[in-house]
Every structure is written in C-alpha cells, then in structure tokens.
Design an enzyme around this catalytic site. Structure first.
Site, PDB file in Angstrom:
ATOM      1  N   ASP A 209      54.481  -2.878 -21.428  1.00  0.00           N
ATOM      2  CA  ASP A 209      55.064  -3.108 -20.198  1.00  0.00           C
ATOM      3  C   ASP A 209      55.684  -4.440 -20.403  1.00  0.00           C
ATOM      4  O   ASP A 209      54.866  -5.817 -20.740  1.00  0.00           O
ATOM      5  CB  ASP A 209      54.108  -2.816 -18.711  1.00  0.00           C
ATOM      6  CG  ASP A 209      53.810  -1.462 -18.603  1.00  0.00           C
ATOM      7  OD1 ASP A 209      54.922  -0.710 -17.984  1.00  0.00           O
ATOM      8  OD2 ASP A 209      53.148  -1.230 -18.462  1.00  0.00           O
TER       9      ASP A 209
ATOM     10  N   MET B  98      46.251 -12.958 -15.237  1.00  0.00           N
ATOM     11  CA  MET B  98      46.607 -12.979 -16.472  1.00  0.00           C
ATOM     12  C   MET B  98      47.897 -12.704 -17.279  1.00  0.00           C
ATOM     13  O   MET B  98      48.792 -13.216 -18.472  1.00  0.00           O
ATOM     14  CB  MET B  98      45.863 -11.440 -17.633  1.00  0.00           C
ATOM     15  CG  MET B  98      44.781 -11.489 -17.270  1.00  0.00           C
ATOM     16  SD  MET B  98      43.790 -10.045 -18.097  1.00  0.00           S
ATOM     17  CE  MET B  98      44.208 -10.428 -19.085  1.00  0.00           C
TER      18      MET B  98
ATOM     19  N   LYS C 125      43.567   6.582 -19.627  1.00  0.00           N
ATOM     20  CA  LYS C 125      44.976   6.270 -21.012  1.00  0.00           C
ATOM     21  C   LYS C 125      44.096   5.482 -21.999  1.00  0.00           C
ATOM     22  O   LYS C 125      44.325   5.636 -22.888  1.00  0.00           O
ATOM     23  CB  LYS C 125      46.212   5.957 -20.408  1.00  0.00           C
ATOM     24  CG  LYS C 125      47.132   5.399 -21.085  1.00  0.00           C
ATOM     25  CD  LYS C 125      48.149   4.515 -20.684  1.00  0.00           C
ATOM     26  CE  LYS C 125      48.527   3.822 -21.281  1.00  0.00           C
ATOM     27  NZ  LYS C 125      49.429   2.609 -21.024  1.00  0.00           N
TER      28      LYS C 125
ATOM     29  N   ASP D 298      44.516  -3.895 -13.675  1.00  0.00           N
ATOM     30  CA  ASP D 298      45.727  -3.316 -13.986  1.00  0.00           C
ATOM     31  C   ASP D 298      45.655  -2.713 -12.086  1.00  0.00           C
ATOM     32  O   ASP D 298      46.211  -1.890 -11.832  1.00  0.00           O
ATOM     33  CB  ASP D 298      45.099  -2.132 -14.719  1.00  0.00           C
ATOM     34  CG  ASP D 298      45.514  -2.268 -16.281  1.00  0.00           C
ATOM     35  OD1 ASP D 298      46.667  -2.914 -16.159  1.00  0.00           O
ATOM     36  OD2 ASP D 298      45.389  -1.692 -16.826  1.00  0.00           O
TER      37      ASP D 298
END
Length: 436
Positions: free
Chosen positions: A121, A341, A22, A319
């Site tokens: 997000d 982060m 992605k 992620d």
C-alpha cells in the site's frame, strides 16, 4: 478493471465467519523456509497478497500442496538461489510488502538472501531499517543496489546479540526472530512487537523446535538451534476483518454475529468501538452486534472530545483507524482521529466528504469527524480504492449510503478480503462485481 456496484441503505442480518489473518499468514508462510521438513498451515486466507507469496515460494523451489481450501503444506527442501537473483524474481517479489519477510529465514538457513524493494500500500513511508540493522547486528553483510532497487544480505554465520529495536516493527520483529532461531548463541530483542500474530509465529517456531522466551512481551530471548523440524499450525481469525464487520453492522443498522473471533486476541478492538457507542456482546467465542438506530460517541471523563489514535500492540491497530473514521461519520457526537504511523492513510476522506460526511482533515495525520447521527445518510457516488484499508472503508460507506455507488480498483480490496462480495451477499447485501 473489476468494480463493485453497491445499492446501499439496506440492513444486513446473519452470521459472518472471519477469514484467517492476512498479516499472520504472510509471516508463518515465510517461516516454512527455515526447515527442509513439511510444514502444514491451516486457515490460510486465499487473498491476493497471500496467493502471490505462495506463487513466489513455488518459483524459488518450495513444494506447495493445497490439501483443501485454506489448508496448505510447504516443503522447502531446495531453494533456487539463481532464480532469486533473476529479473523475474525482482518483478514478482516487488508486488507485495510481505516479500520482505523472505529475508530472515533465507539468511538464517542458507546464509544469503535477496529481495527487490517490496511493494504494498502507498500509505506513506514504510522504512526497512529495523530489518536490516537487525541482520547486521547478527553478523550479516548488507548491500543495496540503488540502480536495480535490489537488497542482498549474506553471512557465513549468524551470531546471537542484544538488539534494541528502533521501532516496534511487526514485520521487522518477525524477520529478526526468524533470523535468530538458527543463529549461534543467544539473541535478545528489546522493543519487539508483541502483536498476536508475532506470538503465533513464535508458537509455530517453538513447535518446530525453536527456543524462544518472553512470547507476548516486548522482550524476547531466542536461543539458536542447529535445525528445525516440521509442524502443523492454524492461523488466527483476522482481527482487521472482524473490526471491519463491526463497523459495517453499525453503519447499516444491522444485526450480525461474527463467529469464532478468538476474543483473547482482539485486545482493545471491541472496547474502542464501544467508545463510539456501538453495542457489542460476547457470546462464547462469538461477537454479537445488535441492530442500532443510533450510537453516541463517548467523551473523555473531563468532558473533552474523544481522540482515537493508533499505537503498537496492545494499543489500537492502525489498520482499523480508517474503519473507525467511517463509522464516526454516522455517530452522534464528534471525534478526533489521529493516525500517527502513516502520513498518507487519511487522504481517502475527500471521497467521504463527497458522499456528504462532515470531516475536517487537520493535517496528514489527523481528522476531526462530526457525526451525522444517521439523520443525513451518505450519498452514493463513484470512487476508486487507493489501498486495502481505505478500500474496505469506502465499501462500508457505500453499504450505508442512499443510492448506488461504484468502487473501482477493487483489486486493492481483494488483496486483503477474501470473496468479500460473496460473503456480504449471504448477509443480504446488494453488491455485485462487474467488469468495466
């Protein structure tokens, strides 16, 4: 609203083919704006965020042809800049974070670019300063309309410069590279992100005629050229989905082979999962996870509790920290998860605690997980997906849990994982998509 219903506690078995990445796809699709010539991109994941970006390109004048599934040709001969200033574009562009990467190529080729405050997000502050400071250092004028929540950048001519980035932002680095490839003179970018997806972007641009040195390092040199040509490019497999399936296999005691993973681009992802005690074997370019009844978390050499934290590449990707946290709930031992982060990314742990996980949320950035060693299974429950990565983590938890679970707001999962329910059913998962 669509919902996943999962009957958990069932081991899976078989081969899993990861989708295209992605994060890379969003970058290279935006890069097609740098040329009037056709650019063909293969292995594009047909997920919500990518499809929204493709629709945005169509509305601004890009000709898009879907050759076959996941294979598209883009031709950006003409761009409708009046539409870029319209209310409709402001609505569409605000739907996803990746729309920010329209700015670099539009500014570079046409001398102007516009974008609303991008969505994405809600995982904490995600500043855009690196992007805009880079454009300004290349000679652009920046304007922000606070009332309209709208950004614009303009430049009669971009000039190469030395840029020391405040942070190794992946999208910021991508945007600046795309702005620099058609700038006049030499641009040096220090503290650049060097993720495989940035490397892939550079490789595609080089095929198109760009001159870039230092690919794979944190110091890039870009020599501006007058124009770029068309090219063909293939997107890497998604390392985040690969890591997600590793976690799923461990949690469900499953035997799964992940096919064609591009091992050289996985970095330390396999070794990080191995530190949780998960067995991983390399078979050619495939990744094999055997069925395990138990997996034990390693300690540090001095005997202290393991800490897993995120860091810029080649450090561990943020992620996958949500996946690591979920997997640790059924490991033997304890681990400290340190999400540096984003200050809101660990807030989904309350849902795991409701399922019976033993987790101490120390603060917005740190959580301690005490593994249950598969002796006490998680309980099925009803949950709502807050974002892409937390959503897939809750799905993994539900797949391992005893009983039936429901996950609402699965649009968040669909944004990052293509037809994940269908592909998991092939492995034997009891998961259905229902309307409620």
């Amino acid at each position: 609203m669509n919902t996943f219903q999962i009957c958990g506690g069932k081991p899976l078995h078989g081969e899993f083919y990861p989708q295209g990445a992605k994060n890379e796809a969003l970058q290279v699709i935006c890069a097609t704006l740098l040329t009037s010539k056709p650019v063909r991109i293969k292995n594009i994941p047909e997920i919500q965020d990518v499809l929204i970006l493709i629709e945005i390109l169509k509305t601004v004048g890009v000709k898009v042809v879907r050759n076959v599934k996941g294979d598209y040709t883009f031709c950006s001969e003409k761009i409708d800049f009046e539409f870029l200033k319209s209310k409709e574009f402001r609505k569409n562009g605000a739907q996803l974070r990746g729309s920010i990467m329209l700015l670099g190529p539009l500014l570079s080729r046409f001398g102007e670019a516009y974008i609303p405050v991008p969505g994405g997000d809600k995982i904490g502050r995600r500043r855009l300063d690196t992007h805009f400071k880079g454009f300004i250092d290349l000679g652009a004028q920046f304007k922000y309309d606070d009332e309209e929540k709208f950004y614009s950048v303009k430049a009669k001519k971009l000039n190469g410069n030395y840029l020391l980035l405040e942070e190794a932002s992946v999208t910021g680095t991508a945007n600046i590279i795309m702005a620099a490839v058609l700038a006049e003179g030499k641009t040096q970018i220090y503290n650049a992100a060097c993720e495989p997806y940035i490397q892939q972007l550079c490789k595609m641009l080089i095929k198109m005629g760009a001159k870039i040195e230092g690919v794979g390092s944190n110091f890039l040199t870009v020599y501006g050229v007058s124009e770029l040509n068309g090219a063909e490019h293939t997107v890497l497999p998604d390392m985040i989905e690969i890591g997600s399936i590793i976690g799923l296999a461990a949690m469900t005691k499953s035997e799964i082979t992940i096919k064609e993973v591009s091992w050289e681009n996985l970095g330390n992802i396999p070794d990080t999962f191995r530190r949780l005690g998960i067995l991983i074997e390399k078979k050619g370019d495939d990744l094999y996870i055997p069925s395990q009844e138990h997996y034990k978390i390693q300690n540090f050499i001095d005997g202290s509790i393991l800490t897993i934290s995120d860091a810029p590449w080649p450090g561990f990707t943020p992620d996958l920290l949500s996946i690591i946290l979920v997997v640790a709930t059924q490991a033997k031992g304890s681990v400290l998860i340190h999400q540096k982060m984003f200050e809101s990314r660990l807030f989904f742990v309350d849902k795991l605690i409701d399922m019976g996980a033993q987790i101490i949320l120390c603060d917005p950035h740190r959580a301690t997980v005490i593994g249950l060693n598969h002796e006490i299974p998680l309980r099925g429950t009803v949950m709502t997906s807050p974002d892409i990565r937390a959503g897939i983590s809750l799905l993994i938890a539900a797949m391992s849990a005893k009983g039936t679970s429901r996950i609402h707001n699965i649009f968040q999962i669909d944004r990052g994982y293509e037809n994940i329910d269908e592909r998991l059913r092939v492995l034997g998962a009891d998961i259905v998509r229902i309307d409620v």
